[in-house]
Motif scaffolding. Structure first.
Motif, mmCIF file in Angstrom:
data_model
loop_
_atom_site.group_PDB
_atom_site.id
_atom_site.type_symbol
_atom_site.label_atom_id
_atom_site.label_comp_id
_atom_site.label_asym_id
_atom_site.label_seq_id
_atom_site.Cartn_x
_atom_site.Cartn_y
_atom_site.Cartn_z
ATOM 1 N N UNK A 125 -0.385 0.910 -11.503
ATOM 2 C CA UNK A 125 -0.429 2.187 -12.229
ATOM 3 C C UNK A 125 -1.746 2.902 -11.962
ATOM 4 N N UNK A 126 -2.846 2.167 -12.032
ATOM 5 C CA UNK A 126 -4.156 2.777 -11.780
ATOM 6 C C UNK A 126 -4.272 3.242 -10.329
ATOM 7 N N UNK A 127 -3.783 2.442 -9.401
ATOM 8 C CA UNK A 127 -3.824 2.841 -7.990
ATOM 9 C C UNK A 127 -3.039 4.123 -7.758
ATOM 10 N N UNK A 128 -1.857 4.202 -8.365
ATOM 11 C CA UNK A 128 -1.017 5.381 -8.170
ATOM 12 C C UNK A 128 -1.629 6.622 -8.805
ATOM 13 N N UNK A 129 -2.544 6.424 -9.738
ATOM 14 C CA UNK A 129 -3.258 7.558 -10.340
ATOM 15 C C UNK A 129 -4.472 7.959 -9.515
ATOM 16 N N UNK A 130 -4.701 7.250 -8.392
ATOM 17 C CA UNK A 130 -5.802 7.597 -7.509
ATOM 18 C C UNK A 130 -7.119 6.967 -7.893
ATOM 19 N N UNK A 131 -7.066 5.870 -8.666
ATOM 20 C CA UNK A 131 -8.295 5.221 -9.119
ATOM 21 C C UNK A 131 -8.581 3.989 -8.261
ATOM 22 N N UNK A 132 -9.830 3.756 -7.950
ATOM 23 C CA UNK A 132 -10.209 2.555 -7.219
ATOM 24 C C UNK A 132 -9.991 1.342 -8.116
ATOM 25 N N UNK A 179 11.537 -0.057 -5.271
ATOM 26 C CA UNK A 179 11.103 1.340 -5.344
ATOM 27 C C UNK A 179 10.634 1.834 -3.984
ATOM 28 N N UNK A 180 9.846 1.029 -3.292
ATOM 29 C CA UNK A 180 9.369 1.444 -1.968
ATOM 30 C C UNK A 180 10.532 1.572 -0.991
ATOM 31 N N UNK A 181 11.397 0.557 -0.987
ATOM 32 C CA UNK A 181 12.502 0.537 -0.030
ATOM 33 C C UNK A 181 13.373 1.778 -0.158
ATOM 34 N N UNK A 182 13.589 2.224 -1.367
ATOM 35 C CA UNK A 182 14.440 3.397 -1.582
ATOM 36 C C UNK A 182 13.664 4.702 -1.431
ATOM 37 N N UNK A 183 12.446 4.728 -1.954
ATOM 38 C CA UNK A 183 11.677 5.971 -1.931
ATOM 39 C C UNK A 183 11.336 6.396 -0.507
ATOM 40 N N UNK A 184 11.034 5.453 0.361
ATOM 41 C CA UNK A 184 10.654 5.820 1.726
ATOM 42 C C UNK A 184 11.842 6.346 2.526
ATOM 43 N N UNK A 185 13.031 6.228 1.975
ATOM 44 C CA UNK A 185 14.219 6.747 2.651
ATOM 45 C C UNK A 185 14.655 8.112 2.136
ATOM 46 N N UNK A 193 0.808 -1.220 0.000
ATOM 47 C CA UNK A 193 0.000 0.000 0.000
ATOM 48 C C UNK A 193 0.844 1.274 0.000
ATOM 49 N N UNK A 194 2.167 1.144 -0.095
ATOM 50 C CA UNK A 194 3.006 2.331 0.031
ATOM 51 C C UNK A 194 2.725 3.354 -1.056
ATOM 52 N N UNK A 195 2.696 2.908 -2.319
ATOM 53 C CA UNK A 195 2.483 3.830 -3.434
ATOM 54 C C UNK A 195 1.000 3.957 -3.782
ATOM 55 N N UNK A 196 0.158 4.059 -2.806
ATOM 56 C CA UNK A 196 -1.278 4.164 -3.054
ATOM 57 C C UNK A 196 -1.804 5.438 -2.408
ATOM 58 N N UNK A 197 -1.969 6.504 -3.183
ATOM 59 C CA UNK A 197 -2.545 7.730 -2.627
ATOM 60 C C UNK A 197 -4.044 7.553 -2.402
#
Length: 966
Positions: A89-96, A779-785, A46-50
């Motif tokens: 990709x759809x989740x990261x665009x804010x789509x259900x 991506x998550x491991x690096x981005x959250x740092x 769920x990290x990259x899920x706005x």
């Protein structure tokens, strides 16, 4: 962990937004190197899920359910990866989104493997334990395999909605299948009839076309057939004669299956064949029956094939069956369900069909009717599940009338309500649907959905009805039989439904929670392999549209078949299957061999397949398979055009992408280190203007984001992975990082260092979010740092397209890069290293190039690099080369020149050998028949070898030219 709260005060209008928020940053040190197993086990889906912000209809997908017959292969991994990338990709665009996982009961395949295991472990057949106990054994198998498959999918790090997991034979799906069958039956679309079907004597069941492998033979070939102690010979054409009653004339017919002549009911010739026109209507004497058969004329006969006369055995050949119906001929069955001859065959009753073949040929020879036996190209239909040779038998089966549904499915593509990608499948779609036949949906198995049809008797009559229960069947039969309900006796059919019937209902059958069907059906798209376009995709379109009145999806993406590094389809028979788990976790050669041995012990491999698989593994992976991780596997699968007919997979390529992961890791570690160093020097709010290389890398970042957006829209994922790798590997790591080292180390100019840090962070922030659908764990491991106090990393959505393009600057940098390449080539040729303190002069009239002198110096590692309008005065001490019209001069010590001249003598001999090999290759490839005889794989390998030879020769020529310069 050290928690720091800081107020962000960065405010560059062009490259970064103003920020007045307070952020919490957890400082976490990165390990020295990327370790996929450590990174992937800590990933959070769920990290990259706005927050959902899109007003679009929810994006819904169904994972094509893997069969419970074994473990996942790379084809499953490809499907799951493509769908997961789209979902993320759809989740990261804010789509259900909703993505439903599931498993398929795989009727025939599962029954076969469980029967094999039952025999291996207990020496029992299913008939020995009965239907109920056998079903219990299959459910045990299902529990074991479903757990394994579920864990394999989790290791791929796919964002499935696990709380929605379904099984095609769970209670809800079974109820849906029953209701669908009853509805179609009541509409008159399902009926029972005697038809010719594919029959497996080993399975004792009909099988679908997709379960028949058509094995091409060039001539006489011995094949192992289940139930026979020795191989059976196929690929032989026997010619024998029928004598004309009341005449000395004869008609010679040819057959690859002599045993079927026992059931011949006629000989057919073409109406316009003058050789036989006078015999049409005559009678022929059958040599083994006290019977005569007619000569008939039919257009289906090819007068140019063989003798131009065709024997008709209607009960065991599809073409003969249709011809017999046209001429009102009988269709006696001479082979039964067990593959033995029937009483119609006289004294041969009970003989095995292929044993009878030898007997029939011997008797024809004794009667002097056998004219010849010769090798013949033929195709043998084999059951892919059991290895049995398929028999064609006439059986009472349940059929689904497909004509009207096929027309609907055809029209929905022609009027653009359904799109197929790639578009060339539209022609195949049209051809298949225009020629579709009614679908045989019943199977004589013990594992599957029991056909919800009841044979009802009462009032002196009998009728078939479809119902959800025996009680409902008696009620419905009462009206048909015109008798009291209590007088009706209802017996449910013993057959089960074809697995594809329940699978075809998947798009709507998975939504059984209240309101889900209205919200998520139809699906947003279907993604699957092109090899099941007709067996699954077309049938989903036909059945779902018929039952719900709505197309199940409006887009179907069809990916290719995964092949090995040599371009061969992965299969057990070739022994070249690579398991996703072995790529993710790594495997030694003993590990790989144990896995094959376990499959063999479980009955999933024949002995022949086992031996072949062991041999192939030892040849391909003598050193085992290196640990690559799920992210590298996912990325590798999508670096190929998945819409191609075949999708190649090479473990070495996957390992290279694992090293790419480490490259990104080290770049992030480098960036975080310098951010901490720069923060200690001064306040963050002091910033210098962006440098040329800052602006260049941000322009390239903008181009990368634009390419990735376009790739997602067109579903060309390989374009996205290529753009991301080009940016991160070559432009960001190889160029910008090297250029950034100088300002970062300049303690006297803190503002410039901070600008470099900010640019590094901006690139990582955006690039990691572009990479996230493909490599979610890394991506998550690096981005959250990423340090939030620099006002980066707080946005976890998919990047919007940027407006940082600077085409003029990019062209200037490209010219500077050409100079760098030329200088690096010279350095490598003469073995110039840092200890030689080499100097370079770039001669140009390009006004922009002097601005990049520091950049060229950083990228070449030269102590001194000058840009001038004229060559150096001591030009004799330099070696000259050119790059895009620019002259470059490198000062090379005399001892290095002499060393190169000495080496040229050896290289000339090498060039001679290479030239001879090149001539040989050119001669072979230009020879007569090469294009027709050489396989596609061979032609590709030869072309690559020729290109490599020419590159080596050109390299030697280049070195020789430089060695001659004074």
């Amino acid at each position: 962990m050290n928690r720091i709260r800081t107020q962000c005060a960065l405010c560059d209008k062009k490259f970064i937004r103003r920020c007045s928020q307070t952020f919490t940053f957890e400082s976490k040190e990165l390990a020295n190197a990327y370790q996929p197993d450590e990174v992937e086990k800590s990933a959070n889906g769920d990290y990259f899920v706005p927050k959902i912000k899109s007003n679009e209809r929810p994006f819904s997908l169904v994972l094509p359910p893997p069969n419970i017959t074994g473990t996942l292969h790379l084809g499953h991994a490809l499907t799951a990866t493509i769908q997961d990338v789209l979902i993320r990709w759809q989740k990261m665009r804010g789509r259900e989104t909703v993505w439903v996982p599931g498993l398929d009961h795989a009727g025939i395949a599962t029954q076969v493997v469980v029967e094999k295991r039952l025999w291996k472990e207990k020496g029992l057949r299913r008939q020995d334990i009965g239907r109920e106990r056998f079903a219990e054994e299959v459910w045990k198998w299902k529990k074991q395999k479903s757990s394994t498959i579920r864990e394999q999918l989790r290791r791929l790090n796919v964002a499935l909605d696990w709380d929605r997991e379904v099984f095609t034979m769970d209670e809800a799906r079974s109820a849906t299948v029953t209701r669908a069958f009853v509805k179609l039956f009541d509409l008159g679309l399902i009926y029972r009839a005697d038809r010719l079907v594919n029959w497996s004597c080993v399975l004792q069941s009909t099988i679908s076309d997709i379960e028949v492998d058509h094995v091409a033979l060039d001539g006489a070939t011995d094949l192992t057939v289940p139930g026979y102690d020795r191989p059976v010979r196929f690929g032989v054409l026997a010619n024998f004669a029928y004598t004309v009653v009341g005449s000395r004339e004869e008609i010679v017919v040819a057959t690859t299956r002599p045993e079927t002549m026992l059931g011949d009911v006629a000989v057919a010739v073409h109406p316009n064949d003058s050789r036989y026109s006078h015999l049409v209507g005559k009678r022929l004497r059958h040599p083994f029956r006290d019977d005569v058969i007619p000569v008939v004329a039919d257009d289906f006969v090819d007068p140019d094939f063989g003798t131009g006369a065709v024997k008709l055995t209607p009960a065991h050949d599809p073409a003969d069956f249709e011809a017999a119906k046209r001429h009102d001929l009988p269709a006696p069955q001479i082979i039964n369900e067990e593959g033995r001859l029937t009483s119609f065959c006289g004294d041969l009753e009970g003989a095995k069909r292929f044993d009878a073949r030898r007997t029939v040929l011997d008797r024809l020879a004794d009667l002097r009717l056998l004219r010849s036996i010769a090798d013949h190209q033929t195709v043998v239909p084999r059951c892919s599940r059991s290895g049995d040779v398929v028999e064609f038998l006439v059986r009472a089966q349940w059929f689904l009338a497909c004509a009207n549904m096929a027309e609907t499915a055809l029209n929905c593509v022609e009027d653009f309500r359904l799109s197929l990608e790639p578009r060339h499948f539209e022609k195949q779609w049209s051809d298949w649907l225009r020629d579709t036949r009614d679908w045989c949906i019943s199977r004589q198995l013990w594992w599957g959905h029991r056909v919800p049809a009841y044979s009802c008797s009462g009032g002196g009559g009998r009728a078939w009805v479809a119902a959800e229960s025996a009680t409902e069947a008696r009620r419905k039969a009462r009206a048909v039989l015109d008798c009291a309900e209590d007088d009706v006796v209802a017996a449910q059919d013993e057959d089960v439904l074809d697995t594809w019937f329940s699978s075809a209902l998947q798009p709507f059958s998975v939504f059984d929670q209240k309101g889900d069907l209205e919200r998520y059906y139809p699906l947003s798209m279907m993604e699957t392999g092109h090899d099941i376009l007709f067996f699954w995709v077309a049938r989903m379109v036909m059945l779902c549209t018929q039952i719900t009145g709505v197309l199940p999806f409006r887009e179907a993406i069809l990916h290719g078949i995964v092949c090995d590094a040599r371009g061969r389809k992965m299969s057990k028979s070739l022994g070249n299957v690579v398991a996703p788990d072995d790529v993710i976790r790594g495997a030694t050669l003993p590990d790989l061999e144990k896995s094959i041995a376990d499959s063999y012990e479980a009955g999933l491999f024949t002995e022949e397949e086992f031996v072949r698989a062991i041999k192939t593994q030892r040849e391909a992976f003598s050193a085992g398979i290196p640990q690559c991780g799920a992210d590298a596997l996912r990325f590798t699968l999508l670096t190929h055009n998945v819409k191609s007919h075949f999708v190649g997979f090479d473990v070495s390529e996957c390992h290279a992408n694992r090293l790419f992961c480490n490259k990104i890791w080290q770049a992030t570690k480098f960036t975080l280190f310098w951010c901490r160093q720069v923060e200690d020097r001064a306040a963050l709010r002091d910033l210098a203007e962006a440098s040329l290389m800052d602006r260049w890398i941000l322009s390239r970042l903008s181009a990368m984001v634009r390419a990735v957006h376009a790739a997602f829209e067109s579903r060309d994922f390989y374009v996205a992975t290529t753009a991301i790798k080009q940016f991160l590997y070559y432009e960001f790591c190889d160029i910008y990082l090297e250029c950034a080292k100088t300002p970062l180390r300049d303690a006297g100019n803190v503002e410039v260092a901070k600008r470099a840090c900010l640019t590094l962070l901006q690139c990582l922030d955006v690039a990691l979010r572009c990479l996230a659908p493909f490599m979610p764990s890394l991506s998550q491991h690096l981005h959250e740092r990423l340090p939030r106090r620099w006002n980066v990393g707080q946005d976890r959505g998919f990047p919007q397209e940027l407006d940082w393009d600077d085409e003029t600057l990019e062209k200037d940098v490209e010219r500077a890069r050409d100079v760098v390449v030329a200088l690096r080539r010279l350095k490598k040729t003469f073995n110039v290293s840092a200890k030689h303190d080499a100097q370079a002069v770039v001669v140009t009239t390009d006004a922009a190039l002097p601005l990049f002198a520091p950049t060229m110096r950083d990228l070449t590692g030269l102590r001194g690099l000058a840009v001038a309008t004229a060559p150096p005065h001591d030009v004799a001490d330099y070696i000259e080369d050119s790059a895009s019209g620019t002259r470059v001069f490198l000062k090379v010590p005399p001892e290095l020149r002499e060393a190169l001249r000495a080496d040229v003598l050896r290289l000339r001999k090498t060039r001679g050998k290479l030239a001879k090999e090149l001539v040989k290759m050119d001669k072979m490839m230009s020879g007569d028949g090469y294009a027709a005889k050489a396989s596609a794989d061979a032609r590709k390998a030869h072309s690559e070898k020729v290109a490599a030879l020419r590159e080596k020769i050109n390299r030697i020529n280049y070195i020789e030219r430089l060695s001659r310069e004074k």
